[in-house]
Scaffold this active site. Sequence first.
Site, mmCIF file in Angstrom:
data_model
loop_
_atom_site.group_PDB
_atom_site.id
_atom_site.type_symbol
_atom_site.label_atom_id
_atom_site.label_comp_id
_atom_site.label_asym_id
_atom_site.label_seq_id
_atom_site.Cartn_x
_atom_site.Cartn_y
_atom_site.Cartn_z
ATOM 1 C CB CYS A 211 -0.957 -0.023 1.182
ATOM 2 S SG CYS A 211 -0.202 -0.577 2.700
ATOM 3 C CG ASN B 90 -7.053 -3.826 2.330
ATOM 4 O OD1 ASN B 90 -8.100 -4.148 2.901
ATOM 5 N ND2 ASN B 90 -6.349 -2.742 2.666
ATOM 6 C CB VAL B 97 -3.377 -9.428 -2.252
ATOM 7 C CG1 VAL B 97 -4.144 -9.496 -0.942
ATOM 8 C CG2 VAL B 97 -4.102 -10.168 -3.359
ATOM 9 C CB CYS B 98 -2.236 -4.314 0.364
ATOM 10 S SG CYS B 98 -1.062 -3.514 1.465
ATOM 11 C CG LEU B 99 -2.169 -10.638 3.927
ATOM 12 C CD1 LEU B 99 -3.211 -10.122 4.914
ATOM 13 C CD2 LEU B 99 -2.548 -12.042 3.458
#
Lengths: 437, 170
Positions: A211, B90, B97-99
Site C-alpha cells: 500500500c 486492499n 493484494v496488500c497483506l
Amino acid sequence: MGDCQESNQKRWAHLRKVLERPGPFSHPEFEPSSEILDFIMTSCKILVIGAGGLGCELLKDLALMGFKQIHVIDMDTIDLSNLNRQFLFRHKDIGSSKAETAAAFINKRIAGCQVTPHFCKIQDYDEAFYKQFHIIVCGLDSIVARRWINGMLVSLLNYEDGILDQQSVIPLVDGGTEGFKGNARVILPGMSACVECTLDLYPPQVNYPLCTIANTPRLPEHCIEYVKVILWPKENPFNTELDGDDTQHISWVYEKSMERALQFNIPGVTYRLVQGVVKHIIPAVASTNAAIAGVCATEVFKIATSCCVPLNNYMVFNDVDGIYTYTYEAEKRRTSTQLLEIKDPDTMKLKQLLELLSESASYQMKSPGLTTIIDGKNKTLYMSTIKSIEERTRDNLNKTLVELGLKDGQDILVADVTSPSTLVIKLKYQTNDVEMT
Amino acid sequence: MEKPRRGQVTRKKASAAQLRITKDINELNLPKTCTTEFPDPDDLLTFKLVICPDEGFYRTGRFVFSFKVGPNYPHEPPKVKCETQVYHPNIDQQGNVCLNILREDWKPVLTINSIVYGLQYLFLEPNPEDPLNKEAAEVLTNNRRLFEQNVQKAIRGGYVGGTYFERCLK
Ligand SMILES: [Zn+2]
C-alpha cells in the site's frame, strides 16, 4: 628443490609450528606430525564457491595457508563496480569470468598453487563432482545457492543400518556478509545444524508494504519497487519477467521510477540504486569480507588438519560500532532419511504402505501425504487431506509399488502432523536373487 | 577448465522447497469458507484458493486467488494474486493484494495456512487504513452503506465508478 621437500621451505615455517608440535589449544586427539602439511599441500582438495568479494579473500587466504588443490566455481563475469574490493581483478579483466581470472591470478602469484576454475553455475554439476572434495567453503550472496549446495551435501550422506558413514560427510564452511555484518559457520552435514535448520536466521529480503508503494511513497526505493512490482506486470514492456542483469530492463525501470519520483517529489533515484533495489544488492564492505573470509579459511585449516577444535558452529560478526562477535551452537532440526524395508514390491499396494505408516509403532502417522520424484518430475502418490488431490490420486491406492514406478532406493517424501518436518523414507526392496536391475 | 558433467543421470533429489510445501499442503486446515484447486496434483507449487465468505460485506461473492510457490520457499513468500476482480480497499485491479505477511512481515515459520487465514480476514475486515484501491477505502471510511452497495454491485457484475467488474456471485 623438489616438490616433495616444499613443505620444508621457510615460507611454511609458521604452519609447521602449529602442525608439528602440540599446544594448549590443540584438539584433544591431535597428533602433531610433518605429514599433515604434506596432506594439505598434496592431497587435500578444497572447493571455493563464489569468486566475488568473499571468494577473492578466501582464495588468497587458502593459497597462502598452503592449500594447493583448490577449485573455484562462479557463474559471474567481472563488473567495474567489483574492482574496489575484489582484488584479484583488474580493469582489463572487466567482462571476463571471475572464476577463471581469479584462478589465473592466484596460480601466477603463489608458486605451486593449482587453482582450477569452473565458469558455470553450481547446479551444472552433479554428485560426482562434489564428492571429490574434502571440504567445501562458500562465499555466496545467494540463499538459493546456499540451500542448493547444502541439499547436495546432505544428499551425499550415506547411512549403514541407520548409522551415518563418516566418510560420506563433506564439511561445509559458509561465510556471508551484508554491509558491516557477517557470519561464518561450520556445517557437518547430518551431524550439526545445516542451512535448512536455521533458515530463520537469514535476514529476509527487505519488502516494503504494497500500500505504501502504491499510494504513499516516501523513499526513492518505494518508487523503484512500484515500477518493479506493479507497473512491470501491468505493462509487461519486454513480454518477459524483469531481469536485473538486462540493461534494457533496468533502463526502463529507471525511466519509469524517475517519472514516479518526480510526481511525488522524491529525490534520490539513480541508475545504481535501481540496479541495487531490483537485484537486492546490499553494499559490500571490504573489511567485513576480509574478516569473515579469514575466519572461514581458518576453519578450513582446522578441519583439514584437526589441529584445533572447529567453530561450534555459528559466529556472528558486526563492525558497525567497534567490533562485536558472538559464537553459539545453532541447533540441528531433525530431518533424516529413514530406510523402510519392503518385502514384496510386486504385490505391496500403496494402500498397504499407508497402513504401515499409520499402524507401525515407529511411525504412528495420522494422515500421511506422500510424494516422490519419478524421472526428474514431482509426483503426488496420495494425499487424503486435499479433496482435489485425493480424488485424482485415489486410484494409486490399489496399485503396487512397482506399478507406480517406485524403484529400489526410491525416496518417498512423507508429510504428517506427527512430525515437525517432511520425512524422507527410502524404500529398500528385499531382493529375491534374480531379476533386479 | 573442466567441462560440466551433465547428462550423467543421478537420481534427482527433492528440493528443500518441495519438502516444505508437501508438509504445508498436507496439513492445510482450511476454514469452511475456503477450498483449494490443484490443476495438476503432481505440482504442489501451483494452485488456486477459492474463498466464499459467509459473513461480512463480501458474503455473496466467490473469490479466486492464484498461488505460485518459488524455489526459495519458505525463505521467500509465495506469489499470490487475486484472479477475481473485486471492489476492495486492499486489492487492486491487477489483482495485487496488500497483506502484510505476503511481503514485509513474511517469515519462514509462516505457512500456506497462515496466508489463507490472512486472506479470509481481508474479506471480513477490509482495512481502509492501508489502501491499494484508494476510492474504495475512502467510501468505506465515509459511508459504509454506500460501500456495501458498491461491493454488492461489483459482485453481481457492473460498473462501480468508472470500473467494470465481472460477476462473481457464489
Ligand atoms: Zn538441517
